[in-house]
Design an enzyme around this catalytic site. Structure first.
Site, short mmCIF file in Angstrom:
data_model
loop_
_atom_site.label_atom_id
_atom_site.label_comp_id
_atom_site.label_asym_id
_atom_site.label_seq_id
_atom_site.Cartn_x
_atom_site.Cartn_y
_atom_site.Cartn_z
N LYS A 4 21.55 -25.98 -4.86
CA LYS A 4 22.32 -25.78 -6.08
C LYS A 4 22.86 -27.09 -6.64
CE LYS A 4 26.93 -23.93 -7.05
NZ LYS A 4 27.78 -22.74 -6.97
N CYS A 6 33.49 -24.17 -8.07
CA CYS A 6 32.27 -24.97 -7.87
C CYS A 6 32.14 -26.25 -8.69
CB CYS A 6 31.03 -24.14 -8.17
SG CYS A 6 30.94 -22.61 -7.27
N LYS A 59 39.38 -19.00 -3.38
CA LYS A 59 38.65 -19.58 -4.50
C LYS A 59 39.38 -19.36 -5.82
CE LYS A 59 34.24 -19.02 -6.93
NZ LYS A 59 32.86 -18.52 -6.86
N HIS A 66 27.17 -17.36 -1.68
CA HIS A 66 27.61 -16.90 -3.00
C HIS A 66 27.04 -15.51 -3.27
CE1 HIS A 66 28.49 -17.10 -7.30
NE2 HIS A 66 29.15 -18.22 -7.09
N ASP A 87 32.04 -25.94 -0.60
CA ASP A 87 32.58 -26.56 -1.82
C ASP A 87 34.03 -26.18 -2.10
OD1 ASP A 87 31.86 -23.96 -2.47
OD2 ASP A 87 30.85 -24.49 -4.34
N HIS A 88 34.48 -25.04 -1.53
CA HIS A 88 35.88 -24.60 -1.65
C HIS A 88 36.05 -23.36 -0.81
CE1 HIS A 88 34.21 -21.66 -4.32
NE2 HIS A 88 33.65 -22.62 -5.02
N ASP A 109 28.18 -22.69 -0.15
CA ASP A 109 28.80 -22.27 -1.40
C ASP A 109 29.77 -21.12 -1.11
OD1 ASP A 109 29.31 -22.10 -4.04
OD2 ASP A 109 27.34 -21.35 -4.64
N ASP A 110 31.03 -21.30 -1.43
CA ASP A 110 32.03 -20.21 -1.27
C ASP A 110 32.32 -19.82 0.18
OD1 ASP A 110 31.96 -20.16 -4.02
OD2 ASP A 110 31.70 -18.00 -4.21
N HIS A 120 24.65 -27.34 -10.39
CA HIS A 120 25.83 -26.83 -11.11
C HIS A 120 26.71 -27.89 -11.75
CE1 HIS A 120 28.64 -23.05 -11.33
NE2 HIS A 120 28.16 -23.43 -12.50
#
Ligand SMILES: *[C@@H]1O[C@H](CO)[C@@H](O)[C@H](O)[C@H]1NC(C)=O
Ligand SMILES: *[C@@H]1O[C@H](CO)[C@@H](O)[C@H](O)[C@H]1NC(C)=O
Ligand SMILES: *[C@@H]1O[C@H](CO)[C@@H](O)[C@H](O)[C@H]1NC(C)=O
Length: 583
Positions: free
Chosen positions: A138, A79, A370, A293, A345-346, A39-40, A140
């Site tokens: 996660k 996300c 992001k 994150h 995810d990004h 994540d991130d 989301h």
């Protein structure tokens, strides 16, 4: 006798065939699949992508034993939409997961928006192909539509047999330790609440005994103030933490609120036990990591271990968890029957900081991060595939690929078929990964920011030049910065710069998007721009309007949808403690 001779004569031929491995060997049917998404995490945060100071030996090992993609592109730079696209192989705008407002992610576990039940995830198709499917971490992309337990957007309604994790995401409020500003604000609210309550009591007493010449109205006014400050204190303190920082196992809430220092080990235990339970296979396991994150809650063993502060510690913890999962595959003898994939995810959250402490990572040489729709730093992420004996080891592929490609790739490896009744934007990567074709099928990729198309890239087949046109770009602040530091996150709508003609870059020459081209500097400027515009129009014609999942009322807290352990609103529970729970 002659048969034996024939066999002997075959040997040279078989040897030649063996040398042609892996391109000509048939692909074993129904491999296990382990898909890992951070994540991130920025592309510049990993050793195998050129970071020499952060230690990520386990992810580097994956890259060494498999294929590393250098142009792996997320469908969105934030996300919720990126994950929706990953799960379905479709641009988020097709499922209503691309927002028309500034709120681009689901904000509440109890919001009614989410991945619509009529969207098909790769998990759903593999489930029909006999796979056992699991998700740890996660989600989301939504929980319920109309009632607390309908769980229409829940992982178990989207093809997963098993879910353990947080239906929303980590956020700063989940671990309020580092958020000093918020803590100070809370302290003020609480101080005001108590002071006003005392004052009100004294006034009421005075009015009752007749010693103060005031009316009940005044007392009432104080009462209202007390209530306002109390509600502010309550919402700032416990509200999001209580309702959103929760852990579920399948349909049940298991922890409300999460005890963050235990969460990584709980998730790791769930991950390894899912693999061990299902080692007979075939299984699909999606490990959707909570790292890296904010709030970057890192367990003791990793705190202070890296050269890059809190963020670096968290990345190294994440890498260790990946290593534990790989080790589980090794120990169970599954490594050669398992496709492992790793991505983020990004791009990294470059504006993330509290005071002087940076909370976001590095996007390497790429501009932005992001939340920005088009700049490369927001969408170019790590992408690694490993399957020993089937995919070559140590290869690097520079072709444009998308996170959406995972959908058709795993569906087809699992023996399924992609849905024929809708547009699928991802492309099967297997031929490219095995070296059977030189180019990816993506001639064009479109880069959305919410529901706005901010940019598009063109990988020109002839001459292999890689172009990117920006139709809109965020306005950075303060001036001169790269990033929206004053706002915290760049917007997609409203205050953005519009470019006509678009800002054109040749990424193959200028990967950092430093110098926009002009008709004077680039003779083919107009031809390139008009080719990209034509492709954009053709892409737009494939879009059909669908209900928005992230706007207005779909993204509000609805108490009647709130997952809760206990009877609402008195929710609260903890996973039973385990001696090994702190890493
Ligand atoms: C490695 O990662 C850290 C943390 O994100 C970052 O500060 C550093 O600049 C990165 N190094 C390189 C060479 O990208
Ligand atoms: C796994 O595959 C690799 C590459 O083909 C091979 O070298 C190795 O011996 C295999 N391991 C096992 C346990 O079969
Ligand atoms: C799902 O349902 C929505 C609204 O009912 C519709 O607009 C959309 O086209 C459907 N999507 C698919 C993939 O069938």
């Amino acid at each position: 006798m002659s048969g034996l001779n024939n066999h002997r004569n075959c040997w040279p031929l078989m040897l030649v065939l063996c040398l042609l491995v892996p391109t000509s060997t048939p692909i074993p049917a129904k491999p296990n699949m382990v898909l890992i998404m951070a994540d991130d995490l920025g592309i510049g945060d990993l050793g195998c992508y050129g970071n020499h100071t952060l230690r990520t030996p386990n992810i580097d090992r994956l890259a060494r034993e498999g294929i590393r993609l250098t142009q792996h592109i997320a469908a969105a730079s934030i996300c919720t939409p990126s994950r929706a696209a990953f799960l379905t192989g479709r641009y988020p705008i097709r499922s209503g997961m691309a927002s028309e407002t500034e709120v681009r992610v689901l904000r509440w576990t109890a919001a009614s928006g989410g991945l619509p039940p009529n969207e098909t995830t790769f998990a759903k198709i593999l489930q029909q192909q006999g796979y056992t499917t699991g998700l740890v971490g996660k989600w989301h992309v939504g929980v319920s539509c109309e009632t607390r337990n309908d769980h229409c957007h829940h992982p178990l309604n989207h093809g997963f047999h098993y879910f353990y994790g947080t239906p929303l995401t980590l956020m700063l409020d989940c671990g309020n330790k580092h958020n000093q500003k918020a803590q100070a604000l809370r302290a003020t609210y609480w101080f005001c609440t108590r002071t006003l309550a005392c004052a009100m009591l004294l006034l009421a007493l005075g009015r009752l005994t007749g010693s103060l010449p005031i009316s009940w109205k005044t007392v009432g006014c104080f009462g209202v103030c007390v209530l306002v400050f109390f509600v502010s204190w309550y919402s700032s303190h416990g509200f999001t933490r209580h309702w959103d920082c929760i852990l579920m196992r399948n349909h049940k809430v298991r922890e409300q609120s999460m005890v963050l220092k235990r969460t990584p080990s709980l998730l790791l235990r769930e991950a390894t036990s899912f693999i061990e339970r299902n080692k007979q296979g075939p299984f699909l396991f999606f490990l959707s990591l909570l790292q890296v994150h904010v709030p970057l809650t890192t367990t003791r063993n990793f705190l202070g271990g890296s050269q890059h502060g809190l963020y670096g510690d968290n990345v190294e913890e994440m890498d260790w968890i990946v290593g534990q999962v790989l080790e589980t595959l090794d120990n169970e003898g599954l490594t050669n029957h398992t496709l492992v994939y790793f991505t983020s995810d990004h791009g990294a959250f470059i504006e993330g900081r509290i005071g002087d402490t940076p909370l976001g990572g590095s996007n390497g040489i790429y501009k932005g991060g992001k939340g920005m729709g088009g700049w490369e730093g927001g969408i170019r992420v790590p992408g690694i595939f490993r399957w020993p004996g089937v995919l070559p080891a140590g290869r690097v592929i520079h072709e444009p690929t998308s996170l959406m490609d995972v959908f058709p790739t795993v569906v087809q490896l699992g023996g399924g078929q992609v849905p024929q009744d809708r547009v699928i934007d991802g492309r099967d990567l297997t031929p490219l990964l095995r070296g059977q074709v030189p180019h990816s099928e993506h001639e064009f990729l479109f880069h959305y920011c919410g529901s706005r198309l901010h940019a598009a890239r063109w990988h020109q087949r002839q001459g292999a030049r890689l172009w990117k046109a920006h139709f809109e770009t965020p306005i950075f602040s303060p001036e001169g910065a790269v990033g929206c530091y004053t706002r915290g996150l760049c917007p997609c709508h409203g205050k953005v710069a519009r470019h006509d003609p678009p800002l054109l870059f040749e990424l193959s020459e200028d990967p950092s998007e430093a110098t926009p081209l002009s008709p004077a500097s680039e003779p083919s400027f107009h031809a390139v721009v008009s080719r990209i515009q034509e492709a954009t129009r053709a892409h737009r014609r494939t879009l059909t309007p669908v209900p928005g999942q992230l706007s207005g009322s779909s993204n509000m807290w609805k108490p009647w949808l709130q997952p809760c352990c206990g009877s609402f609103p008195f929710c609260g529970c903890q996973e039973s403690a385990h001696p090994r729970d702190e890493l």
